[in-house]
Design an enzyme around this catalytic site. Structure first.
Site, PDB file in Angstrom:
ATOM      1  N   LEU A 162     -14.615 -79.467  12.532  1.00 48.26           N
ATOM      2  CA  LEU A 162     -15.362 -80.595  11.989  1.00 48.26           C
ATOM      3  C   LEU A 162     -15.561 -81.587  13.127  1.00 48.26           C
ATOM      4  O   LEU A 162     -14.696 -81.725  13.992  1.00 48.26           O
ATOM      5  CB  LEU A 162     -14.596 -81.277  10.848  1.00 48.26           C
ATOM      6  CG  LEU A 162     -14.351 -80.470   9.575  1.00 48.26           C
ATOM      7  CD1 LEU A 162     -13.500 -81.290   8.600  1.00 48.26           C
ATOM      8  CD2 LEU A 162     -15.647 -80.050   8.926  1.00 48.26           C
ATOM      9  N   ASP A 163     -16.680 -82.297  13.106  1.00 45.39           N
ATOM     10  CA  ASP A 163     -16.902 -83.325  14.118  1.00 45.39           C
ATOM     11  C   ASP A 163     -15.813 -84.388  14.019  1.00 45.39           C
ATOM     12  O   ASP A 163     -15.198 -84.578  12.969  1.00 45.39           O
ATOM     13  CB  ASP A 163     -18.268 -83.993  13.915  1.00 45.39           C
ATOM     14  CG  ASP A 163     -19.422 -83.033  14.156  1.00 45.39           C
ATOM     15  OD1 ASP A 163     -19.219 -82.027  14.861  1.00 45.39           O
ATOM     16  OD2 ASP A 163     -20.514 -83.296  13.622  1.00 45.39           O
ATOM     17  N   LYS A 164     -15.607 -85.105  15.107  1.00 46.74           N
ATOM     18  CA  LYS A 164     -14.568 -86.128  15.160  1.00 46.74           C
ATOM     19  C   LYS A 164     -14.624 -87.075  13.968  1.00 46.74           C
ATOM     20  O   LYS A 164     -13.596 -87.353  13.331  1.00 46.74           O
ATOM     21  CB  LYS A 164     -14.702 -86.929  16.463  1.00 46.74           C
ATOM     22  CG  LYS A 164     -13.776 -88.133  16.563  1.00 46.74           C
ATOM     23  CD  LYS A 164     -14.033 -88.940  17.826  1.00 46.74           C
ATOM     24  CE  LYS A 164     -13.155 -90.181  17.870  1.00 46.74           C
ATOM     25  NZ  LYS A 164     -13.416 -91.003  19.082  1.00 46.74           N
ATOM     26  N   THR A 166     -16.202 -86.706  11.087  1.00 44.73           N
ATOM     27  CA  THR A 166     -16.359 -86.076   9.777  1.00 44.73           C
ATOM     28  C   THR A 166     -14.970 -85.807   9.213  1.00 44.73           C
ATOM     29  O   THR A 166     -14.104 -85.289   9.912  1.00 44.73           O
ATOM     30  CB  THR A 166     -17.139 -84.755   9.885  1.00 44.73           C
ATOM     31  OG1 THR A 166     -18.467 -85.026  10.357  1.00 44.73           O
ATOM     32  CG2 THR A 166     -17.232 -84.065   8.538  1.00 44.73           C
ATOM     33  N   ARG A 267     -26.060 -83.031  10.149  1.00 44.20           N
ATOM     34  CA  ARG A 267     -26.547 -84.284  10.720  1.00 44.20           C
ATOM     35  C   ARG A 267     -27.956 -84.128  11.268  1.00 44.20           C
ATOM     36  O   ARG A 267     -28.825 -84.999  11.069  1.00 44.20           O
ATOM     37  CB  ARG A 267     -25.590 -84.755  11.816  1.00 44.20           C
ATOM     38  CG  ARG A 267     -24.170 -85.005  11.302  1.00 44.20           C
ATOM     39  CD  ARG A 267     -23.154 -85.106  12.427  1.00 44.20           C
ATOM     40  NE  ARG A 267     -23.405 -86.249  13.295  1.00 44.20           N
ATOM     41  CZ  ARG A 267     -22.765 -86.459  14.435  1.00 44.20           C
ATOM     42  NH1 ARG A 267     -21.855 -85.594  14.859  1.00 44.20           N
ATOM     43  NH2 ARG A 267     -23.039 -87.533  15.151  1.00 44.20           N
TER      44      ARG A 267
END
Length: 336
Positions: A162-164, A166, A267
Site C-alpha cells: 500500500l502507498d505510504k 494509504t 489514484r
C-alpha cells in the site's frame, strides 16, 4: 547479513528505486592508486575496479556521502574523472541503504495470524518498503523485529503493498510455502482488495463505472504515474471498477476494486476522470475536510488460505481522519 536478506534487498532494488543495498564493513579506509589503465575513467567506475569486492552502486553511495578523497581533496561527484598517477582513499562504511534491512521494533495492528500468514491493518504514514528517503522505520523493518523467521523470506514476506499514505489491510506471508502461493493468488486476481476513497467533486453519471486505461510513467514527470497511450509510451493495461456509495456537494464516497495492480492505480484512474482523491497532492486532489493524506483506505480483504483452503474475510473500519472527513461533508458510509 544472511543471504536471505540480500535477496530482500535485491528484490526491492529491482522493484522500487534500483538502488544497491549492499552491506559494507563497519569502517575500513582503503588507499587507492589509479594506474594508466584507469586514466580518464569516472571515479565511481575506477574505485569499483580497485575494490572489486564491493559493487559500483555501493561505491557511488560512499562517494556521494563524502567518503572519497582524491589527491587530498574530497570528491563528491561520481562523474569526476581520474588521471593516471592519481592517489586517493575511500572510507568503506555502512550507508543508509546498507543498513535498511534490519529489525526495528514497532507496534503493528495484527487482525489475524497463524503459522503461515498474518493480516494487518496498516496506518497511514507507514512506508511498506525501504526506499530513498525512507531507509528505516518501514513495515519491513517492523516485520523483521516481530518475527525472526521473516529474515528467511524475500521482502520479509510482503506480497503486496500500500502507498505510504494509504491505510488498510495487508496480508503478509510467514512461510515460503504461503508466500509463493499468495503471490500466485494475487497474480490470478483471486485476492479481493476493495478500497474506499473520498474523491473530489460530486459524482455524475452511472453509479457504477469501469475505468479501463493503461498506466505508465508520466512522460512529463517521471516521479508520477499517468494514463498513457501505449502506441506512444511504455505502460501496462489497468482496470478499476468504481461504485458510488454516497454523493455530496463537494465530494463523493467511492468503492474501488482493482483488477490489476499498477503503481498508484486508483489514484491515477480517479484523477484521469476528474475525481482525484481528496488531499492527493501528487495527482491533483485538493485539500479538504482537515485531511492531511490522500483519502484512500483498503477496507476489505478476502482470499482462500493458501495452506488450509479456508475462506478468510476481514474488514477494517474507517480510520478516524476519514470518519471525520465524511462527517464534515455529510457523507455516510454503511459497512453492510
Amino acid at each position: 547479513m544472511k543471504e536471505s536478506n540480500l535477496i530482500i534487498s535485491t528484490d526491492l532494488a529491482a522493484q522500487d528505486a534500483q538502488e544497491g543495498e549492499e552491506i559494507g564493513p563497519q569502517s575500513d579506509s582503503r588507499a587507492l592508486t589509479f594506474g594508466a589503465s584507469l586514466h580518464g575513467q569516472r571515479v565511481d567506475r575506477a574505485v569499483a575496479e580497485l575494490v572489486p569486492e564491493f559493487s559500483r552502486s555501493y561505491c557511488q553511495q560512499l562517494i556521494e556521502l563524502g567518503a572519497f578523497e582524491l589527491n587530498g581533496k574530497i570528491v563528491g561527484k561520481v562523474s569526476a574523472r581520474v588521471r593516471a598517477g592519481d592517489v586517493g582513499s575511500i572510507e568503506l562504511r555502512p550507508t543508509p541503504q546498507s543498513q535498511a534491512f534490519k529489525p526495528e521494533p514497532m507496534t503493528l495492528e495484527v487482525v489475524y495470524e497463524d503459522a503461515h500468514l498474518l493480516v494487518l491493518n496498516k496506518p497511514a504514514g507507514l512506508v511498506v518498503h525501504p526506499a530513498p528517503g525512507n531507509w528505516s522505520a518501514t513495515l519491513l523493518n517492523g516485520l523483521l523485529a516481530r518475527d525472526p523467521r521473516a529474515c528467511e523470506l524475500p521482502r520479509a514476506g510482503i506480497v503486496h503493498r500500500l502507498d505510504k499514505d494509504t491505510s488498510g489491510l495487508m496480508v503478509v506471508a510467514r512461510t515460503r510455502l504461503a508466500m509463493d502461493a499468495l503471490v500466485k493468488l494475487i497474480a490470478a486476481h483471486e485476492v479481493s482488495r476493495p478500497y474506499l476513497g473520498l474523491a473530489y467533486k460530486p459524482w455524475r453519471g452511472p453509479v457504477e463505472r469501469t475505468i479501463d486505461a493503461p498506466i505508465g510513467r508520466d512522460p512529463r514527470n517521471r516521479l508520477r504515474m499517468a494514463v498513457v497511450n501505449l502506441e506512444q509510451h511504455a505502460g501496462k493495461a489497468a482496470r478499476t471498477d468504481v461504485q458510488l456509495l454516497d454523493n455530496g456537494q463537494q465530494a463523493c464516497l467511492l468503492r474501488c476494486t482493482l483488477h490489476t495492480g499498477r503503481t498508484h492505480q486508483i489514484r491515477v484512474h480517479l484523477s484521469s476522470i476528474g475525481h482525484p482523491l481528496i488531499a492527493d497532492e501528487t495527482y491533483g486532489g485538493p485539500d479538504g475536510a482537515g485531511l492531511a493524506r490522500q483519502a484512500l483506505h483498503a477496507y476489505r480483504l478476502s482470499f482462500i488460505h493458501p495452506v488450509t483452503a479456508k475462506l478468510l474475510r476481514f474488514e477494517a473500519e474507517l480510520p478516524a481522519d476519514l470518519q471525520a472527513a465524511l462527517a464534515v461533508w455529510g457523507l455516510r458510509y454503511n459497512p453492510a
